[in-house]
Structure formats: structure tokens, C-alpha cells
Design a protein around this motif. Structure first.
Motif, PDB file in Angstrom:
ATOM      1  N   PHE A 179       0.825  -1.203   0.000  1.00 39.63           N
ATOM      2  CA  PHE A 179       0.000   0.000   0.000  1.00 39.63           C
ATOM      3  C   PHE A 179       0.864   1.260   0.000  1.00 39.63           C
ATOM      4  CE2 PHE A 179      -3.603   2.590   0.870  1.00 39.63           C
ATOM      5  CZ  PHE A 179      -4.644   1.839   0.351  1.00 39.63           C
ATOM      6  N   TYR A 180       1.805   1.310   0.903  1.00 39.05           N
ATOM      7  CA  TYR A 180       2.686   2.463   0.992  1.00 39.05           C
ATOM      8  C   TYR A 180       3.466   2.644  -0.299  1.00 39.05           C
ATOM      9  CZ  TYR A 180       1.846   3.086   5.954  1.00 39.05           C
ATOM     10  OH  TYR A 180       1.279   3.359   7.151  1.00 39.05           O
ATOM     11  N   ASP A 181       3.978   1.546  -0.815  1.00 37.47           N
ATOM     12  CA  ASP A 181       4.776   1.595  -2.033  1.00 37.47           C
ATOM     13  C   ASP A 181       3.966   2.174  -3.183  1.00 37.47           C
ATOM     14  OD1 ASP A 181       7.133   1.111  -3.457  1.00 37.47           O
ATOM     15  OD2 ASP A 181       6.186  -0.615  -4.407  1.00 37.47           O
ATOM     16  N   GLU A 182       2.737   1.722  -3.302  1.00 38.66           N
ATOM     17  CA  GLU A 182       1.857   2.217  -4.348  1.00 38.66           C
ATOM     18  C   GLU A 182       1.651   3.720  -4.202  1.00 38.66           C
ATOM     19  OE1 GLU A 182       0.149   0.545  -6.992  1.00 38.66           O
ATOM     20  OE2 GLU A 182       1.878  -0.707  -6.567  1.00 38.66           O
ATOM     21  N   VAL A 183       1.428   4.123  -2.980  1.00 39.67           N
ATOM     22  CA  VAL A 183       1.234   5.551  -2.709  1.00 39.67           C
ATOM     23  C   VAL A 183       2.472   6.336  -3.107  1.00 39.67           C
ATOM     24  CG1 VAL A 183       0.854   7.276  -0.903  1.00 39.67           C
ATOM     25  CG2 VAL A 183      -0.389   5.098  -0.839  1.00 39.67           C
ATOM     26  N   TYR A 184       3.621   5.841  -2.712  1.00 41.09           N
ATOM     27  CA  TYR A 184       4.872   6.531  -3.042  1.00 41.09           C
ATOM     28  C   TYR A 184       5.039   6.628  -4.551  1.00 41.09           C
ATOM     29  CZ  TYR A 184       5.914   5.453   1.813  1.00 41.09           C
ATOM     30  OH  TYR A 184       5.872   5.350   3.176  1.00 41.09           O
ATOM     31  N   GLN A 185       4.743   5.555  -5.236  1.00 39.94           N
ATOM     32  CA  GLN A 185       4.875   5.526  -6.692  1.00 39.94           C
ATOM     33  C   GLN A 185       4.046   6.628  -7.322  1.00 39.94           C
ATOM     34  OE1 GLN A 185       6.871   3.623  -8.506  1.00 39.94           O
ATOM     35  NE2 GLN A 185       7.700   2.696  -6.677  1.00 39.94           N
ATOM     36  N   VAL A 186       2.803   6.708  -6.944  1.00 40.34           N
ATOM     37  CA  VAL A 186       1.891   7.701  -7.521  1.00 40.34           C
ATOM     38  C   VAL A 186       2.349   9.114  -7.195  1.00 40.34           C
ATOM     39  CG1 VAL A 186      -0.482   8.556  -7.551  1.00 40.34           C
ATOM     40  CG2 VAL A 186      -0.038   6.092  -7.361  1.00 40.34           C
ATOM     41  N   VAL A 187       2.729   9.330  -5.946  1.00 37.81           N
ATOM     42  CA  VAL A 187       3.160  10.666  -5.529  1.00 37.81           C
ATOM     43  C   VAL A 187       4.405  11.096  -6.309  1.00 37.81           C
ATOM     44  CG1 VAL A 187       4.029  12.038  -3.601  1.00 37.81           C
ATOM     45  CG2 VAL A 187       2.187  10.385  -3.234  1.00 37.81           C
ATOM     46  N   ARG A 188       5.284  10.152  -6.560  1.00 32.56           N
ATOM     47  CA  ARG A 188       6.502  10.456  -7.304  1.00 32.56           C
ATOM     48  C   ARG A 188       6.189  10.746  -8.759  1.00 32.56           C
ATOM     49  NH1 ARG A 188      10.584   6.014  -4.843  1.00 32.56           N
ATOM     50  NH2 ARG A 188       8.634   5.077  -4.294  1.00 32.56           N
ATOM     51  N   LEU A 189       5.045  10.301  -9.226  1.00 32.64           N
ATOM     52  CA  LEU A 189       4.638  10.524 -10.613  1.00 32.64           C
ATOM     53  C   LEU A 189       3.977  11.880 -10.790  1.00 32.64           C
ATOM     54  CD1 LEU A 189       3.302   6.961 -11.393  1.00 32.64           C
ATOM     55  CD2 LEU A 189       5.288   8.088 -12.398  1.00 32.64           C
ATOM     56  N   ILE A 190       3.763  12.576  -9.709  1.00 35.13           N
ATOM     57  CA  ILE A 190       3.138  13.895  -9.808  1.00 35.13           C
ATOM     58  C   ILE A 190       4.085  14.863 -10.513  1.00 35.13           C
ATOM     59  CG2 ILE A 190       2.181  15.834  -8.518  1.00 35.13           C
ATOM     60  CD1 ILE A 190       1.573  13.896  -6.249  1.00 35.13           C
ATOM     61  N   PRO A 191       3.632  15.440 -11.622  1.00 36.12           N
ATOM     62  CA  PRO A 191       4.458  16.387 -12.387  1.00 36.12           C
ATOM     63  C   PRO A 191       4.814  17.600 -11.538  1.00 36.12           C
ATOM     64  CG  PRO A 191       2.466  15.768 -13.602  1.00 36.12           C
ATOM     65  CD  PRO A 191       2.312  15.252 -12.208  1.00 36.12           C
ATOM     66  N   LYS A 192       5.983  18.174 -11.797  1.00 34.14           N
ATOM     67  CA  LYS A 192       6.399  19.360 -11.073  1.00 34.14           C
ATOM     68  C   LYS A 192       5.439  20.521 -11.360  1.00 34.14           C
ATOM     69  CE  LYS A 192      10.060  22.724 -10.747  1.00 34.14           C
ATOM     70  NZ  LYS A 192      11.230  23.272 -11.412  1.00 34.14           N
ATOM     71  N   GLY A 193       5.115  21.238 -10.321  1.00 30.52           N
ATOM     72  CA  GLY A 193       4.186  22.348 -10.481  1.00 30.52           C
ATOM     73  C   GLY A 193       2.740  21.896 -10.397  1.00 30.52           C
ATOM     74  N   ARG A 194       2.559  20.640 -10.052  1.00 26.59           N
ATOM     75  CA  ARG A 194       1.200  20.108  -9.933  1.00 26.59           C
ATOM     76  C   ARG A 194       1.011  19.537  -8.536  1.00 26.59           C
ATOM     77  NH1 ARG A 194      -1.758  19.194 -14.697  1.00 26.59           N
ATOM     78  NH2 ARG A 194      -1.248  20.945 -16.032  1.00 26.59           N
TER      79      ARG A 194
END
Length: 109
Positions: free
Chosen positions: A6-21
Motif C-alpha cells: 500500500f505504501y509503495d503504491e502511494v509513493y509511486q503515484v506521488v513520485r509521478l506527480i508532475p512538477k508544479g502540480r
DNA sequence: TACTTGACAAAAG
DNA sequence: CCTTTTGCCAAGT
């Protein structure tokens, strides 16, 4: 302490957030398929401080665009980071939140 | 094994 | 419009 899917999935998605978003906890939870676990997403963020590589948790706010976790960063670090990415913060609240909102279920589809 | 806590969200008063 | 309550899920004690 690995294998916390669960945590890993969350981290993955958060890291995929484009800069400025930015995105919301509920959006991430919903993307993971567990909409009700929006709280767990925030909980995972707390553990993000020990996660490697560190996740841009400053890009994750609550559904009101409020910097709920700014206190967890330690002072105004979260605001500074957001401002550094071009995101304007006013009174612990993100301006143009709706415009800067990044929906993983839609953008990352 | 059971209870409490938590960086949330949506609905009701 | 603002405040209060309920639901949800996972981790820690």
C-alpha cells in the motif's frame, strides 16, 4: 519493513506527480482502488520521510487544497517547496488548486 | 487479538 | 456558510 504494498503504491503515484502540480489524498486512494483509505494515504505520507527515495509529499494536499501536512514537514518547508515549483500558497491553502490539481486516474490513465 | 490513532472525505445539521 | 458526525482502512501499542 518492506513489502508494504500500500505504501509503495502511494509513493509511486506521488513520485509521478508532475512538477508544479498537486493532488489530493483521496485521488491517490481512489487510484489505488481504496477510496476509503484516503487517511491511510496521509498516514503513508508520514512514513514517506523514511522512504527511499523521498517522495514529494509537499505536492499532496487534502481535498480542500489545504496544506494539512505542512506542520509535519517542519515549519514552512512545504510552502517553500511548493512556491519553488511555481505553486502559490496563501494561508496554508493552495491557490488555483483546481487548476493545478493532478488526477492520476485521469492523467496517468 | 483488540483498541486507539491518523498529513482525509463526504454528508448532515 | 460553517460546524459536527460518520465512514473507511491500515499501522502501532
Amino acid at each position: 519493513m518492506a513489502n508494504s504494498n500500500f505504501y509503495d503504491e502511494v509513493y509511486q503515484v506521488v513520485r509521478l506527480i508532475p512538477k508544479g502540480r498537486i493532488t489530493s489524498y483521496g485521488a491517490i486512494a481512489e487510484y489505488l482502488g481504496t477510496k476509503g483509505s484516503s487517511r491511510v494515504v496521509g498516514y503513508a505520507m508520514g512514513a514517506s520521510g523514511t522512504a527511499q527515495p523521498p517522495v514529494p509529499a509537499h505536492r499532496v494536499v487534502n481535498r480542500n487544497g489545504l496544506l494539512s501536512g505542512k506542520f509535519h514537514f517542519g515549519g514552512d518547508t512545504m510552502e517553500q517547496l511548493l512556491e519553488s515549483e511555481g505553486i502559490h500558497v496563501k494561508d496554508n491553502q493552495i491557490q488555483n488548486f483546481k487548476e493545478l490539481f493532478w488526477n492520476p486516474s485521469a492523467e496517468l490513465l
